[in-house]
Scaffold this motif. Structure first.
Motif, PDB file in Angstrom:
ATOM      1  N   ARG A   1       0.852  -1.187   0.000  1.00  0.00           N
ATOM      2  CA  ARG A   1       0.000   0.000   0.000  1.00  0.00           C
ATOM      3  C   ARG A   1       0.895   1.247   0.000  1.00  0.00           C
ATOM      4  O   ARG A   1       1.892   1.295   0.724  1.00  0.00           O
ATOM      5  N   PRO A   2       0.568   2.257  -0.805  1.00  0.00           N
ATOM      6  CA  PRO A   2       1.373   3.486  -0.768  1.00  0.00           C
ATOM      7  C   PRO A   2       1.146   4.250   0.525  1.00  0.00           C
ATOM      8  O   PRO A   2       0.057   4.205   1.103  1.00  0.00           O
ATOM      9  N   VAL A   3       2.163   4.962   0.954  1.00  0.00           N
ATOM     10  CA  VAL A   3       2.042   5.745   2.184  1.00  0.00           C
ATOM     11  C   VAL A   3       1.114   6.932   1.975  1.00  0.00           C
ATOM     12  O   VAL A   3       0.278   7.237   2.823  1.00  0.00           O
ATOM     13  N   SER A   4       1.256   7.601   0.837  1.00  0.00           N
ATOM     14  CA  SER A   4       0.514   8.841   0.628  1.00  0.00           C
ATOM     15  C   SER A   4       0.360   9.118  -0.858  1.00  0.00           C
ATOM     16  O   SER A   4       0.816   8.353  -1.715  1.00  0.00           O
ATOM     17  N   GLU A   5      -0.225  10.269  -1.146  1.00  0.00           N
ATOM     18  CA  GLU A   5      -0.404  10.705  -2.530  1.00  0.00           C
ATOM     19  C   GLU A   5       0.920  11.080  -3.189  1.00  0.00           C
ATOM     20  O   GLU A   5       0.991  11.296  -4.403  1.00  0.00           O
ATOM     21  N   HIS A   6       1.988  11.134  -2.412  1.00  0.00           N
ATOM     22  CA  HIS A   6       3.297  11.500  -2.961  1.00  0.00           C
ATOM     23  C   HIS A   6       4.007  10.314  -3.617  1.00  0.00           C
ATOM     24  O   HIS A   6       5.108  10.482  -4.150  1.00  0.00           O
ATOM     25  N   PHE A   7       3.402   9.138  -3.578  1.00  0.00           N
ATOM     26  CA  PHE A   7       4.026   7.932  -4.142  1.00  0.00           C
ATOM     27  C   PHE A   7       4.539   8.179  -5.550  1.00  0.00           C
ATOM     28  O   PHE A   7       5.670   7.829  -5.893  1.00  0.00           O
ATOM     29  N   GLY A   8       3.716   8.770  -6.401  1.00  0.00           N
ATOM     30  CA  GLY A   8       4.057   8.909  -7.815  1.00  0.00           C
ATOM     31  C   GLY A   8       5.051   9.994  -8.131  1.00  0.00           C
ATOM     32  O   GLY A   8       5.410  10.165  -9.308  1.00  0.00           O
ATOM     33  N   GLU A   9       5.528  10.718  -7.137  1.00  0.00           N
ATOM     34  CA  GLU A   9       6.464  11.790  -7.424  1.00  0.00           C
ATOM     35  C   GLU A   9       7.818  11.263  -7.899  1.00  0.00           C
ATOM     36  O   GLU A   9       8.547  11.955  -8.596  1.00  0.00           O
ATOM     37  N   ASP A  10       8.149  10.049  -7.495  1.00  0.00           N
ATOM     38  CA  ASP A  10       9.286   9.343  -8.093  1.00  0.00           C
ATOM     39  C   ASP A  10       8.699   8.175  -8.864  1.00  0.00           C
ATOM     40  O   ASP A  10       8.319   7.157  -8.269  1.00  0.00           O
ATOM     41  N   PRO A  11       8.573   8.272 -10.184  1.00  0.00           N
ATOM     42  CA  PRO A  11       7.842   7.257 -10.953  1.00  0.00           C
ATOM     43  C   PRO A  11       8.428   5.858 -10.863  1.00  0.00           C
ATOM     44  O   PRO A  11       7.705   4.870 -11.025  1.00  0.00           O
ATOM     45  N   VAL A  12       9.723   5.745 -10.586  1.00  0.00           N
ATOM     46  CA  VAL A  12      10.331   4.421 -10.507  1.00  0.00           C
ATOM     47  C   VAL A  12       9.827   3.660  -9.284  1.00  0.00           C
ATOM     48  O   VAL A  12      10.003   2.448  -9.176  1.00  0.00           O
ATOM     49  N   ARG A  13       9.139   4.346  -8.383  1.00  0.00           N
ATOM     50  CA  ARG A  13       8.514   3.643  -7.267  1.00  0.00           C
ATOM     51  C   ARG A  13       7.502   2.610  -7.766  1.00  0.00           C
ATOM     52  O   ARG A  13       7.239   1.612  -7.083  1.00  0.00           O
ATOM     53  N   ALA A  14       6.928   2.836  -8.933  1.00  0.00           N
ATOM     54  CA  ALA A  14       5.997   1.844  -9.493  1.00  0.00           C
ATOM     55  C   ALA A  14       6.727   0.533  -9.765  1.00  0.00           C
ATOM     56  O   ALA A  14       6.210  -0.560  -9.486  1.00  0.00           O
ATOM     57  N   LEU A  15       7.927   0.615 -10.300  1.00  0.00           N
ATOM     58  CA  LEU A  15       8.728  -0.591 -10.549  1.00  0.00           C
ATOM     59  C   LEU A  15       9.192  -1.196  -9.234  1.00  0.00           C
ATOM     60  O   LEU A  15       9.247  -2.423  -9.089  1.00  0.00           O
ATOM     61  N   ARG A  16       9.515  -0.346  -8.299  1.00  0.00           N
ATOM     62  CA  ARG A  16       9.963  -0.819  -6.982  1.00  0.00           C
ATOM     63  C   ARG A  16       8.842  -1.586  -6.288  1.00  0.00           C
ATOM     64  O   ARG A  16       9.076  -2.649  -5.705  1.00  0.00           O
TER      65      ARG A  16
END
Length: 419
Positions: A147-162
């Motif tokens: 689960r993402p911590v917050s709405e800031h998840f997508g600010e670093d797009p590589v977090r999707a791959l992570r």
């Protein structure tokens, strides 16, 4: 220094020390944690340097120090990262588009809020021994949810791959809000460097179930953009008698997981991922057959490499598997078998004979006798040397003699295999 000394020196300087991130996650999961990272609150870079002059500043955008710290009862001093607690503000694109704030007023909760997943957003208070878990990471570990911590998840797009890589490593399911957050990374992911994407692919291939990495990316609508060669396999039907598992994508996911269960070599895992790439470009009118996909697969791999430069060892291994995975189980004539075994020897630096057997065996649900005994046959053929050639032979004739001797050895050992 011992961790207890580190904590005491931080406290004496007016700060507070925490273990954070992956170490806390793995500790709570009952695994043996590895690298231990620390965050310090109540201090800034100047006060930290005054308290720890032996620290080496390595952070550029924000203060991070390397310190030799031994966890009490641990394995000796290791260079550990110690960061000052920070907030981040997105002002540009990609992971370089952040402005970090690090000062003594920032709390551990502020620092954890900027992280990606709840399971990575916990800290252990090293003064009081209590868990700091403001965003529900421990509950998500218990529920096996990402689960993402917050709405800031997508600010670093590589977090999707992570996130997809953590699915492959842990086997956790994505929460609906994670899929939505990953989907919002789509535009900026297209601007990310191939190096960062390749780095996440390497880690995903090292996971227990690499298929979950690709499946989660597909569920989030990202697979087509990031790995179009793999996405192209979706919907490419196969003869059901040979492939009851489904289309080419399902087959490749099955094989990469089976290979991952038998070898830790990520080069072998990548080669297995690529073995049927050619099926992704099979014309619809040819389906469910894929004639010539071993040739087309080499073209697809070359295109992938043009788009994102792949490691040379991966390329060499994948080329061999793509071109030979259909041919190897069908060979029956000794000259062709001898030729293939010598080719296997030539790629052994990138792909061991054992790994080749694992991939071909997984794809074909077994091995022919000559591959079962490939190591012994190759070893025997390798004992033949040009220095053993009869006197009077020169140049190419020596090479022809060596090949002839190797073929005779191969014939003799094949007969023994079939007996």
């Amino acid at each position: 220094m011992l961790e207890a000394e580190f904590v005491a020196r931080v406290e004496a300087a007016g700060g507070h020390a925490f273990a954070v991130g992956g170490w806390v996650r793995d500790f709570l999961r009952g695994e043996q944690p590895e690298d231990k990272d620390y965050v310090v609150t109540g201090m800034d870079a100047v006060s930290f340097e005054a308290a720890f002059p032996e620290g080496k500043l390595i952070g550029r955008a924000f203060p991070v120090f390397l310190l030799p710290i031994e966890a009490d009862g641990g394995r000796g001093d290791r260079q550990c990262e110690v960061a000052m607690a920070r907030r981040e503000r997105k002002e540009g694109s990609g992971y370089r588009g952040f402005v970090a704030e690090a000062d003594s007023s920032i709390t551990i909760e502020d620092d954890l809020y900027r992280r990606d997943l709840t399971i990575n957003s916990m800290a252990l208070d090293l003064h009081e021994g209590r868990l700091v878990d403001p965003y529900g990471g421990q509950a998500d570990i218990a529920d096996r949810v990402l689960r993402p911590v917050s709405e800031h998840f997508g600010e670093d797009p590589v977090r999707a791959l992570r996130a997809a890589r953590f699915a492959a490593r842990l086997g956790y399911a994505p929460a609906p809000e994670l899929l939505a957050a990953m989907g919002r990374c789509r535009r900026e992911l297209g601007q990310e460097s191939g190096e960062r994407i390749l780095g996440e692919l390497k880690k995903a291939l090292a996971a227990d179930r690499p298929s979950l990495f690709f499946r989660l990316l597909h569920s989030a609508g990202l697979l087509q953009d990031i790995f179009p060669e793999i996405h192209a396999l979706i919907g490419k039907t196969q003869p059901e008698v040979y492939h009851p598992e489904g289309d080419a994508f399902e087959h490749v996911m099955l094989i990469v997981d089976e290979v991952a269960g038998r070898t830790e070599n990520i080069t072998a895992r990548f080669a297995s991922l690529c073995h049927d790439l050619g099926k992704g470009v099979t014309p619809e009118e040819m389906l469910p057959h894929h004639y010539g996909h071993e040739v087309k697969g080499l073209e697809v791999l070359a295109g992938w490499n043009r788009r994102v430069t792949l490691p040379s060892a991966w390329l060499k291994a994948a080329r061999f598997i793509i071109s030979q995975h259909m041919r190897a189980p069908r060979l029956s004539k000794p000259p062709k078998i001898c030729e293939l075994l010598l080719m296997m020897k030539a790629v052994a630096a990138e792909l061991s004979i054992s790994d080749i057997k694992i991939i071909i065996g997984a794809d074909n649900k077994g091995l022919p006798p000559y591959l079962e005994h490939a190591e012994e046959i190759i070893s025997a053929m390798s004992e033949v040397s040009g220095s053993d050639a009869p006197r009077g032979l020169t140049g190419r004739k020596i090479g022809d003699w060596v090949k002839g001797q190797q073929l005779e050895i191969c014939k003799r050992m094949l007969a023994q295999c079939r007996a």
